[in-house]
Write a protein that holds these residues in place. Structure first.
Motif, PDB file in Angstrom:
ATOM      1  N   ARG A 208       0.831  -1.212   0.000  1.00  0.00           N
ATOM      2  CA  ARG A 208       0.000   0.000   0.000  1.00  0.00           C
ATOM      3  C   ARG A 208       0.859   1.253   0.000  1.00  0.00           C
ATOM      4  N   LEU A 209       1.948   1.233   0.756  1.00  0.00           N
ATOM      5  CA  LEU A 209       2.846   2.392   0.797  1.00  0.00           C
ATOM      6  C   LEU A 209       3.518   2.590  -0.550  1.00  0.00           C
ATOM      7  N   ARG A 210       4.011   1.513  -1.145  1.00  0.00           N
ATOM      8  CA  ARG A 210       4.679   1.625  -2.445  1.00  0.00           C
ATOM      9  C   ARG A 210       3.706   2.115  -3.512  1.00  0.00           C
ATOM     10  N   GLY A 211       2.503   1.554  -3.512  1.00  0.00           N
ATOM     11  CA  GLY A 211       1.513   1.953  -4.506  1.00  0.00           C
ATOM     12  C   GLY A 211       1.110   3.410  -4.377  1.00  0.00           C
ATOM     13  N   ALA A 212       1.065   3.913  -3.132  1.00  0.00           N
ATOM     14  CA  ALA A 212       0.687   5.311  -2.925  1.00  0.00           C
ATOM     15  C   ALA A 212       1.796   6.262  -3.335  1.00  0.00           C
ATOM     16  N   VAL A 213       3.013   5.998  -2.850  1.00  0.00           N
ATOM     17  CA  VAL A 213       4.135   6.922  -3.092  1.00  0.00           C
ATOM     18  C   VAL A 213       4.570   6.916  -4.560  1.00  0.00           C
ATOM     19  N   LEU A 214       4.642   5.751  -5.155  1.00  0.00           N
ATOM     20  CA  LEU A 214       5.129   5.652  -6.534  1.00  0.00           C
ATOM     21  C   LEU A 214       4.005   5.521  -7.557  1.00  0.00           C
ATOM     22  N   GLY A 215       2.768   5.544  -7.102  1.00  0.00           N
ATOM     23  CA  GLY A 215       1.649   5.383  -8.025  1.00  0.00           C
ATOM     24  C   GLY A 215       0.574   6.422  -7.848  1.00  0.00           C
ATOM     25  N   SER A 216      -0.433   6.093  -7.073  1.00  0.00           N
ATOM     26  CA  SER A 216      -1.639   6.909  -7.001  1.00  0.00           C
ATOM     27  C   SER A 216      -1.414   8.323  -6.487  1.00  0.00           C
ATOM     28  N   HIS A 217      -0.446   8.540  -5.580  1.00  0.00           N
ATOM     29  CA  HIS A 217      -0.265   9.858  -4.979  1.00  0.00           C
ATOM     30  C   HIS A 217       1.033  10.535  -5.385  1.00  0.00           C
ATOM     31  N   LEU A 218       1.696   9.982  -6.363  1.00  0.00           N
ATOM     32  CA  LEU A 218       2.952  10.584  -6.808  1.00  0.00           C
ATOM     33  C   LEU A 218       2.748  12.013  -7.306  1.00  0.00           C
ATOM     34  N   ASN A 219       1.746  12.209  -8.141  1.00  0.00           N
ATOM     35  CA  ASN A 219       1.477  13.552  -8.665  1.00  0.00           C
ATOM     36  C   ASN A 219       1.066  14.516  -7.561  1.00  0.00           C
ATOM     37  N   ASP A 220       0.292  14.015  -6.607  1.00  0.00           N
ATOM     38  CA  ASP A 220      -0.161  14.874  -5.513  1.00  0.00           C
ATOM     39  C   ASP A 220       1.022  15.326  -4.659  1.00  0.00           C
ATOM     40  N   LEU A 221       1.960  14.422  -4.403  1.00  0.00           N
ATOM     41  CA  LEU A 221       3.159  14.761  -3.640  1.00  0.00           C
ATOM     42  C   LEU A 221       4.003  15.793  -4.373  1.00  0.00           C
ATOM     43  N   LYS A 222       4.108  15.635  -5.686  1.00  0.00           N
ATOM     44  CA  LYS A 222       4.866  16.610  -6.480  1.00  0.00           C
ATOM     45  C   LYS A 222       4.164  17.973  -6.493  1.00  0.00           C
ATOM     46  N   SER A 223       2.848  17.964  -6.622  1.00  0.00           N
ATOM     47  CA  SER A 223       2.091  19.220  -6.668  1.00  0.00           C
ATOM     48  C   SER A 223       2.177  19.974  -5.354  1.00  0.00           C
ATOM     49  N   LEU A 224       2.056  19.255  -4.234  1.00  0.00           N
ATOM     50  CA  LEU A 224       2.166  19.901  -2.932  1.00  0.00           C
ATOM     51  C   LEU A 224       3.558  20.478  -2.718  1.00  0.00           C
ATOM     52  N   THR A 225       4.567  19.756  -3.199  1.00  0.00           N
ATOM     53  CA  THR A 225       5.939  20.263  -3.078  1.00  0.00           C
ATOM     54  C   THR A 225       6.106  21.545  -3.869  1.00  0.00           C
ATOM     55  N   GLU A 226       5.574  21.567  -5.089  1.00  0.00           N
ATOM     56  CA  GLU A 226       5.725  22.725  -5.978  1.00  0.00           C
ATOM     57  C   GLU A 226       4.846  23.891  -5.536  1.00  0.00           C
ATOM     58  N   ASP A 227       3.576  23.625  -5.303  1.00  0.00           N
ATOM     59  CA  ASP A 227       2.599  24.702  -5.111  1.00  0.00           C
ATOM     60  C   ASP A 227       2.485  25.199  -3.666  1.00  0.00           C
ATOM     61  N   VAL A 228       2.828  24.358  -2.707  1.00  0.00           N
ATOM     62  CA  VAL A 228       2.661  24.756  -1.308  1.00  0.00           C
ATOM     63  C   VAL A 228       4.010  24.907  -0.598  1.00  0.00           C
ATOM     64  N   LEU A 229       4.762  23.806  -0.513  1.00  0.00           N
ATOM     65  CA  LEU A 229       6.006  23.839   0.261  1.00  0.00           C
ATOM     66  C   LEU A 229       7.047  24.770  -0.356  1.00  0.00           C
ATOM     67  N   TYR A 230       7.270  24.634  -1.671  1.00  0.00           N
ATOM     68  CA  TYR A 230       8.258  25.487  -2.325  1.00  0.00           C
ATOM     69  C   TYR A 230       7.806  26.939  -2.352  1.00  0.00           C
ATOM     70  N   GLU A 231       6.546  27.184  -2.674  1.00  0.00           N
ATOM     71  CA  GLU A 231       6.056  28.562  -2.737  1.00  0.00           C
ATOM     72  C   GLU A 231       6.111  29.234  -1.366  1.00  0.00           C
ATOM     73  N   THR A 232       5.842  28.465  -0.310  1.00  0.00           N
ATOM     74  CA  THR A 232       5.965  29.012   1.040  1.00  0.00           C
ATOM     75  C   THR A 232       7.406  29.401   1.329  1.00  0.00           C
ATOM     76  N   TYR A 233       8.336  28.497   0.989  1.00  0.00           N
ATOM     77  CA  TYR A 233       9.757  28.795   1.210  1.00  0.00           C
ATOM     78  C   TYR A 233      10.201  29.984   0.365  1.00  0.00           C
ATOM     79  N   ARG A 234       9.749  30.026  -0.872  1.00  0.00           N
ATOM     80  CA  ARG A 234      10.117  31.114  -1.778  1.00  0.00           C
ATOM     81  C   ARG A 234       9.646  32.458  -1.231  1.00  0.00           C
ATOM     82  N   THR A 235       8.423  32.490  -0.731  1.00  0.00           N
ATOM     83  CA  THR A 235       7.889  33.721  -0.150  1.00  0.00           C
ATOM     84  C   THR A 235       8.710  34.151   1.069  1.00  0.00           C
ATOM     85  N   GLU A 236       9.032  33.179   1.928  1.00  0.00           N
ATOM     86  CA  GLU A 236       9.848  33.484   3.107  1.00  0.00           C
ATOM     87  C   GLU A 236      11.219  34.009   2.702  1.00  0.00           C
TER      88      GLU A 236
END
Length: 362
Positions: free
Chosen positions: A255-283
């Motif tokens: 289940r962990l492998r399927g989520a990280v490398l499959g079903s939620h891979l795009n979501d993890l990338k999007s959160l990194t780009e749109d939330v975590l990185y943008e927050t750091y960039r603003t700071e």
């Protein structure tokens, strides 16, 4: 596990980076090699007794591997952190990992500020961090709480119980419950498989709700296969029986492998780009605009002005580098021209001597 809903990856190939953090003996290396089905990480060699007491600190070691998940090619980077948790004082280890995560953000920020982008630039931002919790059966340690609390603003943290087969099913259930209670109590913002009731379909919502109930994932890894009912199975053999890595009744690995490398891979990338990185960039831009003003007091117009200033400064530096390159090339051309002229002079002198000697021979 089939990929469904808005989290379906629509690209044929994708670059993805995970970081694995955990003290020695939590099964971190075996898990990565099991995940990638190859010897990506090397196991730690036993240290001589004379040096075993020495504290070496954490080391950051990226490794690259090509995988395929549900027909999608993944260029996976695994960032290992050997040495974490081995010291009495782990403050330096915490800071080293945070610094690494922020350096990747700094690199992409600098690249985005360039007038002319580097076509070969590689985005090494970490999209998911798997934190391995030792299977004590008690509760989170102070080190566990502090690390996840510090790293969560910079990366999607997913808690994992390593070597989960050392606990009985009853012990494991109670341990999971206590860990999630600690995470809620200390308000640690881990990646909890978020979903949108209005946007996501019923299958995606149900899948995410199920994944939430599995947190923290209890995993078992094995780099060896045995034959079970005529089929090769990744498993661990004990005197009392067999633990199968890919059996959902024995481990949450699949289940962990399927989520990280499959079903939620795009979501993890999007959160990194749109939330975590943008927050750091603003700071980062806020600190650059005025170190005496708190981030929350910076106006959007001031951030925009600072962004322009950063780009202007980047352009100035690029122009200086270009002038330096032009001057160096010009010097090299002059040097080569002088060398060529010297060689031509030497050649003419040689021809004159040869002609003179030929004339004397007659």
């Amino acid at each position: 596990m089939p990929i469904s809903g808005r989290r379906r990856n629509k690209v044929k190939g994708v670059q993805f980076t995970i970081m694995v953090v955990g003290a020695s003996g939590t099964g971190r290396t075996t898990f990565v090699n099991t995940l990638c089905e190859s010897d990506v990480l090397q196991h730690k060699e036993p240290e001589p007794a004379v040096t075993a007491h020495m504290e070496n600190g954490v080391r950051i070691k990226p490794a690259n591997v090509e995988l395929e998940e549900d027909g999608i090619r993944i260029a996976l980077t695994v960032v290992d952190t050997p040495g974490f948790g081995d010291n009495i004082d782990n403050e330096h280890s915490f800071q080293e990992i945070v610094n690494y995560l922020e350096r990747q953000y700094d690199d992409i920020l600098a690249e985005q500020s360039r007038i002319k982008r580097n076509p070969r630039f590689r985005d090494n931002r970490v999209h998911a961090l798997l934190y391995f919790i030792p299977p004590t059966g008690h509760a989170l340690r102070e080190m566990d709480i502090e690390l996840m609390r510090r790293l969560s603003p910079r990366v999607n943290v997913i808690p994992v119980i390593g070597k989960a087969d050392s606990l009985t099913p009853k012990e494991l259930k109670a341990f999971k419950k206590r860990i999630m209670e600690d995470i809620d109590h200390y308000e640690i913002p881990i990646y909890n498989f978020p979903y949108d009731v209005e946007e996501d379909d019923e299958e995606t919502i149900a899948d995410n709700m199920e994944l939430r109930t599995l947190l923290p994932f209890a995993v078992v890894g094995s780099e060896e296969e045995i034959e079970l009912d005529g089929e090769p199975v990744r498993a661990r053999i004990y005197p009392w029986g067999i633990v199968e890595v890919d059996n959902p009744h024995h481990s949450d690995f699949v289940r962990l492998r399927g989520a990280v490398l499959g079903s939620h891979l795009n979501d993890l990338k999007s959160l990194t780009e749109d939330v975590l990185y943008e927050t750091y960039r603003t700071e980062k831009l806020s600190r650059g605009a005025d170190s005496n003003i708190r981030d929350s007091q910076i106006l959007p117009s001031e951030l925009a002005t600072q962004s322009v200033r950063i780009k202007e400064e980047q352009l100035r530096r690029e122009e200086e580098k270009l002038r330096e390159v032009e001057l160096r090339v010009q010097r090299e051309i002059n040097e080569k021209r002088q060398e060529l002229m010297a060689k031509e002079t030497a050649l003419r002198n040689l021809e004159s001597r040869i002609n003179s000697q030929a004339g004397n021979s007659f």
